[in-house]
Write an enzyme that holds these catalytic residues in place. Structure first.
Site, short mmCIF file in Angstrom:
data_model
loop_
_atom_site.label_atom_id
_atom_site.label_comp_id
_atom_site.label_asym_id
_atom_site.label_seq_id
_atom_site.Cartn_x
_atom_site.Cartn_y
_atom_site.Cartn_z
N ASN A 170 12.32 114.62 75.26
CA ASN A 170 11.33 115.18 76.18
C ASN A 170 9.94 114.90 75.65
OD1 ASN A 170 12.92 116.83 78.29
ND2 ASN A 170 13.90 117.31 76.31
N GLU A 171 9.38 113.81 76.11
CA GLU A 171 8.09 113.35 75.61
C GLU A 171 6.96 114.18 76.24
OE1 GLU A 171 8.01 111.54 73.16
OE2 GLU A 171 9.29 109.77 73.27
N PRO A 172 5.72 114.07 75.71
CA PRO A 172 4.59 114.80 76.27
C PRO A 172 4.52 114.64 77.78
CG PRO A 172 3.94 113.73 74.25
CD PRO A 172 5.34 113.29 74.52
N SER A 174 6.49 116.53 79.68
CA SER A 174 7.75 117.08 80.21
C SER A 174 7.55 118.50 80.72
CB SER A 174 8.83 117.10 79.11
OG SER A 174 9.16 115.79 78.76
#
Ligand code: F6R
Length: 638
Positions: A170-172, A174
């Site tokens: 879950n990258e920035p 998300s």
């Protein structure tokens, strides 16, 4: 240690001195002892569920952080009969596209580290399918969520954290409520994965990941973070505001989460970095120096100009109560730093050494410089190396590993073709050439190819050590076996590695040992090489010659010791900086675009010149002499 179990389920807010912190966390001396306790928590849960005749649903992570937890679970299965027959697992993520059989796949990882060694039922293992087609992806993700709910939800979720603040992938950006889905990986995440894929171009751009909502639904969450590389993101996650820019901050809203940290990962937390801002401190000498250096950097004033007001304004009035006035304290701390500076790293003969970092006697010392890869010696301490040789000490260099995997195929092919052209050992050269010409991304180098790559690094090392005036007989290539896998993943340290380290120390009986004190990456080669040294020292410590042996730790290419930690600072003149640069240039295979670049695109020699210059500038800013560059060391007491 036992406290972990007691406090593991307490929520943030129950510690006396955790001001600024919004997530419960526990700090351990080492990732190993921490991992053992996390494994125990999981084992207890498995047993408890088993006694209730219920399945135990675990959310699992991959990456370097959980490896020791899995190792311990496997040990418990083999030695203590811990059964996984009631365990159902859901892995967080998988690269997309990714074949199960690929050694970079998380499927492969999980089987290698855990599933192949325990009695889990294959049908109870769930890992996102990296081969799912675009058309099926949407339904597949929904089904993954449904399946988790159908078995009662996640009882326990194990997490690592990426430097972007990702959990799972879950990258920035998300969303708080996101579910299982596909995602585009951040550049930093791909850079971090690049070594395992032998270059960033081979790292997939997408992944399939459980969502933040999926993770948050777990009844219990434990996040692991080891090493200084994670320190900044851990601080932002634990102390910062909740933001989608750092998805791990969403865990602040989960009421049964614990972050399990080692010293490195916790080092930026306010209560660790500047404890005087949080609570009243017991002021050890080391803490006083740390605080004064911090205050000087904060106020941008040299130490001798700090005032009582500066101390009082920054949570350090307690220190002044102990020490009297700022004037006295300033002079004391200034002198401490002053005494770390020496142009005589092997000790200054016939000088009063009361306030010098090294002993004057014996005037001529036997020295071993351990270098994890063939080039860390000149990169990290080329200036000090040069001085030690010039000042007449008996210097030995011991290259701990062959460094062969960092030689590119193109470089190896070039040398093999030259060998073939000269017709020396043409058969071997021919077989290397034909191997390299057919090599695919998944192939591990043949033994001959590895040998050639190792020879290239040996040749470069000898060119550099000769340039610094060392006899070839003082250069030792240890080729520690743990390194010789031909892949980025190395073997565990074995007795053979430690025996080799013991033998060279026994043979030389050194007065000084220099070694790479790189603790940032808990599984990196530097750390394993340091562990090999520590094990050897432990074994040899009762020998009488070891009473005279001092160990100095330098840091590798990426980091430097903090100013307050430095116990020996060796200054360099501009000419010495140039000489060091030339020594590094002899390591040609590691120049002009190396295979393992990391996220810093500078060449090694540029990085290290910047770093040595910055160390000197920091000393100057603290009010000490203005040198062109400095190499820094910390003494290790065994
Ligand atoms: C792995 C995962 C990632 C990693 C994170 C840290 O399944 O979901 O979030 O936990 O990238 O990786 P390491 O542990 O290698 O530092």
């Amino acid at each position: 240690m036992a406290d972990y179990k007691k406090i593991a389920y307490t929520k943030a807010g129950k510690f006396e001195d955790n001001r600024f912190e919004k997530i419960h966390n526990v700090i351990f001396d080492s990732s190993k002892e921490a991992s053992i306790l996390v494994a125990q928590e999981i084992a207890d849960l498995i047993r408890e569920k088993n006694s209730q005749n219920k399945p135990c649903v675990l959310g699992l992570a991959t990456g370097s952080s959980p490896i020791k937890v899995y190792e311990e679970l496997v040990r418990m299965h083999k030695e203590e009969g811990l059964s996984f027959s009631n365990v159902i697992t859901f892995n967080l993520d998988e690269y997309l596209p990714m074949d199960k059989s690929n050694i970079q796949s998380y499927f492969y990882f999980m089987h290698e580290h855990l599933f192949n060694h325990v009695d889990i039922l294959p049908e109870n293992i769930n890992i996102p399918d990296g081969k799912i087609s675009n058309e099926d992806l949407y339904q597949y993700c929904i089904d993954y969520e449904i399946k988790i709910k159908a078995v009662g939800g996640l009882d326990f979720q194990l997490l690592g954290i990426g430097r972007t603040g990702h959990i799972g992938f879950n990258e920035p950006g998300s969303h708080f409520n996101s579910g299982t889905r596909s995602i585009t990986l951040d550049h930093i995440t791909r850079v971090d994965a690049a070594p395992a894929f032998l270059g960033i171009d081979n790292v997939p751009r997408k992944a399939i990941t459980m969502g933040i909502g999926t993770v948050r639904s777990a009844k219990r969450i434990v996040l692991l973070a080891w090493g200084g590389n994670k320190a900044q993101i851990i601080k932002e996650t634990i102390e910062g505001e909740i933001t989608s820019n750092v998805p791990a901050t969403y865990l602040q809203e989960h009421n049964n989460t614990t972050f399990v940290l080692d010293q490195g990962a916790s080092s930026e937390l306010t209560r660790v970095k500047t404890p005087w801002m949080v609570t009243s401190c017991v002021w050890s000498e080391a803490l006083k120096l740390k605080a004064v250096v911090w205050l000087s950097e904060l106020t941008k004033k040299p130490i001798l100009k700090l005032t009582d007001k500066d101390y009082n304004d920054n949570g350090m009035s307690g220190l002044l109560t102990d020490e009297g006035t700022a004037y006295d304290l300033n002079i004391k701390m200034f002198n401490k730093l002053q005494h770390t500076i020496t142009g005589w790293p092997g000790g200054k003969p016939n000088a009063d050494d009361t306030n010098r970092p090294e002993r004057a006697n014996p005037a001529k010392k036997r020295v071993i410089i351990f270098s994890p890869h063939p080039d860390d010696d000149v990169i990290s301490m080329g200036g000090t190396f040069d001085r030690l040789v010039e000042q007449g000490h008996e210097v030995h260099i011991a290259y701990q590993t062959s460094g062969n995997i960092a030689v590119s195929d193109e470089e190896a092919l070039k040398f093999a073709e030259i060998a073939e052209a000269l017709n020396s050992n043409a058969e071997k050269a021919k077989s290397i050439i034909s191997f390299l010409k057919q090599k695919t991304d998944n192939d591990i180098d043949s033994i001959e190819t590895r040998l050639l790559k190792g020879m290239i690094r040996r040749g470069e090392s000898l060119a550099a050590t000769r340039y610094l005036g060392l006899e070839d007989s003082n250069v030792h290539f240890l080729d520690l076996p743990f390194y010789e896998t031909g892949t980025i993943k190395k073997n565990n340290l074995s007795q053979d590695d430690v025996d080799i380290m013991c033998k060279i120390i026994e043979d030389i009986k050194p007065h000084q040992i220099y070694a790479a004190g790189d603790l940032a990456d808990p599984h990196g080669t530097h750390k394993v090489c340091l562990d090999a040294l520590f094990s050897a020292l432990d074994k040899l410590k009762s020998k009488s010659y070891m009473d005279d042996c001092w160990v100095w730790l330098y840091r590798g290419a990426w980091h430097e010791w903090e100013s307050y930690q430095i116990e020996m600072a060796v200054p360099m003149s501009p000419d010495q900086v140039l000489k060091k640069r030339h020594a590094i240039f002899y390591h040609q295979s590691q120049k002009d675009g190396v295979m393992f670049q990391g996220d810093d695109s500078r060449e090694f020699w540029v990085r290290v010149e910047d770093r040595n210059r910055i160390t000197a500038e920091k000393y100057n800013d603290l009010g000490l002499a203005n040198y062109a560059a400095m190499e820094a060391f910390v003494r290790y007491h065994f």
